[in-house]
Design an enzyme around this catalytic site. Structure first.
Site, PDB file in Angstrom:
ATOM      1  N   LEU A   1      69.963  52.007  39.312  1.00 20.51           N
ATOM      2  CA  LEU A   1      69.045  50.912  39.630  1.00 20.51           C
ATOM      3  C   LEU A   1      68.089  50.518  38.507  1.00 20.51           C
ATOM      4  CD1 LEU A   1      67.979  51.798  43.305  1.00 20.51           C
ATOM      5  CD2 LEU A   1      69.734  50.187  42.556  1.00 20.51           C
ATOM      6  N   HIS A   2      68.056  51.229  37.392  1.00 22.29           N
ATOM      7  CA  HIS A   2      67.039  50.943  36.373  1.00 22.29           C
ATOM      8  C   HIS A   2      65.647  50.870  37.000  1.00 22.29           C
ATOM      9  CE1 HIS A   2      69.760  48.967  33.037  1.00 22.29           C
ATOM     10  NE2 HIS A   2      69.857  50.286  33.083  1.00 22.29           N
TER      11      HIS A   2
ATOM     12  N   ALA B   1      65.617  45.253  39.301  1.00 20.89           N
ATOM     13  CA  ALA B   1      66.314  43.967  39.238  1.00 20.89           C
ATOM     14  C   ALA B   1      67.731  44.140  38.711  1.00 20.89           C
ATOM     15  CB  ALA B   1      65.541  42.987  38.351  1.00 20.89           C
ATOM     16  N   HIS B   2      68.125  45.384  38.437  1.00 22.52           N
ATOM     17  CA  HIS B   2      69.460  45.664  37.899  1.00 22.52           C
ATOM     18  C   HIS B   2      70.122  46.733  38.759  1.00 22.52           C
ATOM     19  CE1 HIS B   2      67.312  44.808  33.810  1.00 22.52           C
ATOM     20  NE2 HIS B   2      67.573  43.679  34.464  1.00 22.52           N
ATOM     21  N   GLN B   3      71.210  46.379  39.408  1.00 24.04           N
ATOM     22  CA  GLN B   3      71.979  47.349  40.176  1.00 24.04           C
ATOM     23  C   GLN B   3      73.358  47.458  39.523  1.00 24.04           C
ATOM     24  OE1 GLN B   3      70.840  44.351  42.161  1.00 24.04           O
ATOM     25  NE2 GLN B   3      68.831  45.300  41.978  1.00 24.04           N
TER      26      GLN B   3
END
Length: 769
Positions: free
Chosen positions: A517-518, A696-698
Site C-alpha cells: 500500500l505504500h 494512494a498506491h495499491q
C-alpha cells in the site's frame, strides 16, 4: 490492544445485523451530538483562547466559528453516506454504537463515569451530556485501550469533518470556505460558462460541438443516455442480440480490456493502433475537461472508488483509488518517476524476472515517458514544494526534481479532481486518444465487469478466455451484456482485479495476496504570510497551500533505510479543506477551528514507505493489511526528517497528525526543547489508529513471477490459470515499488501489449492458413 477488537466485533456485528439499514431518529440524535461535539457553534466574542489570531474579527471567520455541524446539516449528509455510500465491515459497528449511545446504559458502557450526572437518575444518553464533557469523552475515545472506541472516534471524525468541508449548496459553495479557501480553481471558472457538479444529464456526446464539449475522446465514448444497442449502431461496431426480451447483446472484438487507467489505456492504444478491434469497459464515468467541477466533494464522489471512503478492514489505512475514464492517471498528482534501478535489479535477481533487465523494458519506459511528455522541470513551484526544497537545502538533505507528465507551466493544485486544460497527459489524453484515432476502439463507461468467460477447448491443458459478462448503467436501468474476444485483459487495479478473478471462479491461491500500500504519514508546518526565510522565493502574501504543481520536489534522505533498498521518500500532497480537516488532529472544537483558519498557509509534506508488510484483498470493501515493524520504523525516521525540514524552511509552528495534537511554536524555544519535541513526535506510534495513515498506491495483489505456486501471472502478463487472460495494472508488481507507480504500470503494460500482439499474430496466421 486489537485483541479486544477481534473478540468484540462478531458480537457487535450480530446485534447490528438486526438493526434497520437506515438510521433511526435515535441513531441520528447520537450522530448529531457527536458531530456537534467535533464542530460546535462557537461565539468568538466569548472565547479567550490565546491561539486565535487577531485577524479573527473578520465576518467570515466569525461565521465559520458560529456554524455548527447541525446548522450546516452535516449529520444528515453523513447519515445518508452511512446508509447509501459507506460500504465497509465497520459499518455495523458504527450503527451499533450510535444505537447504544441513544440509551442510558449504552452511553455508560461507551463513555464510562464521564457520562454520569450528579442528580438522580444519574444515567443519561450521549446527546444529554454537556458539550464540555462530550469533548472530554471524544478525546478519551481517541486514545482508548479498546480498539473499537478508537475506531468509533476515527470513523465519526473522518466522516463529519470531511462532509462538513466538502458539502456544497445549489450554488456550488460551502460557507466555511470564505474563512480559508477559494473553492474551485478561479482560472477554470473564468472559462466555464456553466460550472456543474460533473453529472449534468445534458452531457451527451451527440449534442452541440462534441469535440469542444467532450475533449479528445468524443468519438469513442458511449453516451450514458442511450441504450447500448443504439450506441453500437452509431459506432459501427458489430454485435448481435442474443436475448430479444431484454435486448441483451454480444459484442465481438479482438480484445476486451477491463479498466482504462495507466495499464488498460496503454494496452488499448498499442493494440488498436496495430489494427485490432478493442472494447474498453470502465466501471467509472467519463468527465471531460468542460464537465469537470474541480469541487472536492463531488469529484471524490464521482471519480474515486467508493466515493473516496475506502479504508482497510480495521480502518488503519485510508485508501484513495481513481474510478473514472483514465483511472488513476486522471486524478493523480502528475509524478512520472521511472522504475528505480535497484528495484529492477531486485525483481530481476531475487524474483528471477528477466523482463526487468531487458532491452524491451527500457524501451517501454522510454516509449511511455515520451507519449506522456514527461519533463523534469517546473517554471514555478507551489507552496508545499518550495517549503520542502528550501528545508532540504538548508539541512543538506538530497532533493530532486520530480518528472511530471505535464508542461513546465502547468501550475494547478486541483489535478486530483481532473485536469482542467489537458496539460496533464493521463491515458484519457494520450493512449486512449490513440485508440480513438485508429478507429478501432470504443470505451464503455459505467460498465462493471461481472465475470470473465472461459472454457476448456479441445486439445488444451487449461481453460481459454473467451470474453466478459458485464453490466451497463445507461442512467435509467442496468443492462447485462457480453463481449466476445480472442484476448481478455484485466486492468481493474490492485483492488478490483483480484475481486473479479475470485468472482469468475479462478482458484490460484495467490490471488488477492501480497497486497502492498505504500503507507504514508504526514507532518505539517504553519508559515504566516510574513515568514522572512521564504520572502526571497515568492511574494509571500500570494501563495496558498492548495495552489501550484502538486509534486515537483522529492527527498530521498531516508529512501535507503538501513541499506536494504527499502525506506521512505519525502514528497508533498494535494490537500483541500475536506481531506485536510479529516487528517488534522482534533482535541477540541476551538483548537480545531483555529487550525482550519490556518489551512491556506499550512504546508504539508509526507513520508511514503516502500512497505515490506503486506495484506490481502478479500472483497472490494474488505481489505486486510498489517504494517511490518520495519515499515513503522521507516515512517518514524521519515517523521523526524520531515520535522527538521519544516524547521529549516522557517516555519512558525510544527506538528504531526498524532491524535494527541501536540504542536510547537518554534520561535522562542530553546534548542533542547526543539530537539525533545522532534524526538518525542518521531518516536510515537504510527499504527493502532493513533495517527492517520493513508495510501494512494495499491499494488502486488496478482503478482508476477516465474512459478504458478508463488504468483498469478507470468512475465508476459498472462495468468497461469487461464490462457488468453492477461493482467495489466499495478497488481502484477512483485513487491512494493517505493515511488509513484504510473510509469512502471505503463511500462509493464506496454510490454504486455507486445506479448499480446505476438499471440494475436499467431492466431491470425493460423486462421489464414
Amino acid at each position: 490492544m486489537k485483541a479486544s477488537y477481534s473478540r468484540m466485533m462478531p458480537m457487535i456485528l450480530k446485534i447490528a445485523s438486526s438493526l434497520p439499514l437506515s438510521l433511526s431518529s435515535r441513531q441520528m440524535e447520537s450522530l448529531s451530538a457527536i458531530s456537534d461535539t467535533f464542530l460546535p457553534s462557537i461565539d468568538l466574542c466569548n472565547t479567550t483562547n490565546n491561539n486565535i489570531s487577531t485577524h479573527d474579527d473578520n465576518d467570515s471567520i466569525h461565521n465559520f466559528y458560529k456554524t455548527s455541524a447541525s446548522m450546516a446539516k452535516t449529520p444528515q449528509n453523513v447519515g445518508l453516506a452511512i446508509t447509501e455510500k459507506f460500504a465497509h465491515p465497520a459499518l455495523g459497528m458504527l450503527r451499533f454504537a450510535l444505537w447504544m449511545l441513544s440509551t442510558n446504559i449504552g452511553t455508560l458502557i461507551f463513555c464510562g463515569r464521564l457520562s454520569l450526572k450528579k442528580e438522580f437518575p444519574y444515567l443519561q444518553k450521549f446527546s444529554e451530556v454537556t458539550p464540555e464533557i462530550r469533548e472530554e469523552i471524544l478525546r478519551e475515545w481517541s486514545m482508548n485501550y479498546f480498539y473499537v472506541l478508537r475506531m468509533l472516534f476515527n470513523s465519526t471524525k473522518y466522516l463529519t469533518l470531511l462532509f462538513f468541508f466538502t458539502q456544497i449548496d445549489e450554488n456550488n459553495e460551502n460557507q466555511s470556505w470564505k474563512a480559508m479557501y477559494c473553492g474551485p480553481d478561479p482560472e477554470f471558472l473564468k472559462h466555464t460558462k456553466e460550472p456543474s457538479g460533473g453529472n449534468n444529464k445534458k452531457d451527451c456526446i451527440d449534442d452541440g460541438d462534441e469535440k469542444n464539449l467532450f475533449g479528445p475522446l468524443y468519438r469513442g465514448i458511449v453516451c450514458p443516455k442511450h441504450c447500448l444497442t443504439e450506441t453500437l449502431k452509431q459506432s459501427g461496431f458489430l454485435f448481435h442480440i442474443h436475448d430479444s426480451s431484454s435486448r441483451a447483446v454480444t459484442i465481438p472484438c479482438d480484445v476486451v480490456i477491463i479498466g482504462s487507467g495507466s495499464g488498460g489505456g496503454v494496452v488499448a492504444g498499442v493494440l488498436a493502433k496495430s489494427g485490432y478491434k478493442v472494447i474498453v469497459l470502465e466501471k467509472g464515468d467519463y468527465f471531460a475537461r468542460s464537465t469537470l467541477s474541480l469541487l472536492e466533494g463531488p469529484s471524490m464522489s464521482q471519480m474515486y472508488q467508493g466515493s473516496g471512503l475506502l479504508a482497510t478492514e480495521d480502518l488503519g489505512v485510508v485508501l484513495l483509488a481513481g474510478s473514472t475514464v483514465g483511472g488513476g492517471s486522471t486524478v493523480n498528482w502528475s509524478a512520472s518517476i521511472r522504475t528505480p534501478q535497484h528495484v529492477m535489479n531486485e525483481w530481476c535477481s531475487r524474483h528471477e524476472l528477466e523482463l526487468f533487465n531487458s532491452k524491451l523494458y527500457r524501451e517501454a519506459m522510454d516509449a511511455v515517458c515520451d507519449r506522456m511528455g514527461v519533463q523534469s522541470c517546473a517554471h514555478e513551484e507551489g507552496f508545499n514544494n518550495v517549503v520542502l526544497r528550501k528545508g532540504c537545502l538548508e539541512m543538506g538533505y538530497p532533493v530532486n526534481d520530480i518528472p511530471r507528465n505535464s508542461t513546465p507551466d502547468h501550475y494547478c493544485g486541483w489535478c486530483n479532481f481532473g485536469c482542467k486544460d489537458g496539460k496533464k497527459k493521463g491515458t484519457a489524453e494520450t493512449w486512449l486518444v490513440d485508440m480513438m484515432d485508429s478507429g478501432n476502439g470504443l470505451i464503455l463507461p459505467r460498465c462493471e465487469a461481472k465475470k470473465i468467460l472461459y472454457e476448456r477447448k479441445k486439445g488444451r491443458k487449461r481453460d481459454t478466455a473467451t470474453g466478459v459478462a458485464f453490466e451497463f448503467d445507461n442512467g435509467h436501468q442496468k443492462e447485462v451484456h457480453e463481449v466476445q474476444a480472442k484476448v481478455v485483459v484485466v486492468a481493474g487495479g490492485a483492488m478490483g482485479t483480484p475481486v473479479l478473478f475470485k468472482k469468475s471462479g479462478l482458484k490460484n491461491p495467490n490471488i488477492g495476496k501480497h497486497l502492498h500500500l505504500h503507507p504514508v504519514a504526514m507532518a505539517w508546518g504553519y508559515f504566516p504570510p510574513e515568514t522572512p526565510l521564504l520572502s526571497d522565493v515568492w511574494p509571500v502574501n500570494e501563495k496558498r497551500s492548495y495552489e501550484g504543481g502538486i509534486m515537483t520536489a522529492m527527498s530521498t534522505v531516508v529512501a535507503d533505510f538501513n541499506k536494504t533498498g527499502y525506506g521512505a521518500v519525502i514528497q508533498t500532497p494535494a490537500l483541500h479543506p475536506g481531506m485536510f480537516a479529516a487528517l488534522t488532529p482534533w482535541v477540541s472544537g476551538v483548537d480545531f477551528r483555529e487550525r482550519m483558519c490556518k489551512f491556506s498557509r499550512t504546508a504539508h509534506i509526507f513520508a511514503l514507505a516502500r512497505d515490506e508488510g503486506s495484506g490481502e484483498v478479500k472483497s472490494m470493501n474488505t481489505l486486510w493489511y498489517k504494517m511490518d515493524q520495519r515499515d513503522e520504523q521507516k515512517l518514524k525516521r521519515g517523521t523526524e526528517k520531515m520535522l527538521r525540514i519544516l524547521v529549516a524552511a522557517g516555519d512558525e509552528e510544527i506538528g504531526t497528525h498524532h491524535c494527541e495534537g501536540k504542536r510547537l511554536k518554534v520561535k522562542g524555544v530553546s534548542w533542547h526543547e526543539l530537539q525533545r519535541f522532534i524526538k518525542d513526535e518521531s518516536e510515537k506510534g504510527v499504527t493502532e489508529l493513533v495517527r492517520p495513515i493513508s495510501s494512494a498506491h495499491q499494488m502486488g495483489s496478482c503478482r508476477m513471477g516465474v512459478e504458478a505456486s508463488e504468483s498469478v501471472v507470468d512475465q508476459r502478463g498472462e495468468t497461469w490459470e487461464v490462457e488468453g487472460l492477461y493482467v495489466a495494472d499495478s497488481s502484477v508488481f512483485p513487491t512494493a515499488l517505493g515511488v509513484n507507480p504510473m510509469v512502471t504500470v505503463q511500462a509493464i503494460a506496454y510490454c504486455t501489449a507486445h506479448s499480446i500482439l505476438e499471440v494475436l499474430g499467431r492466431k491470425q496466421e493460423r486462421y489464414l492458413y
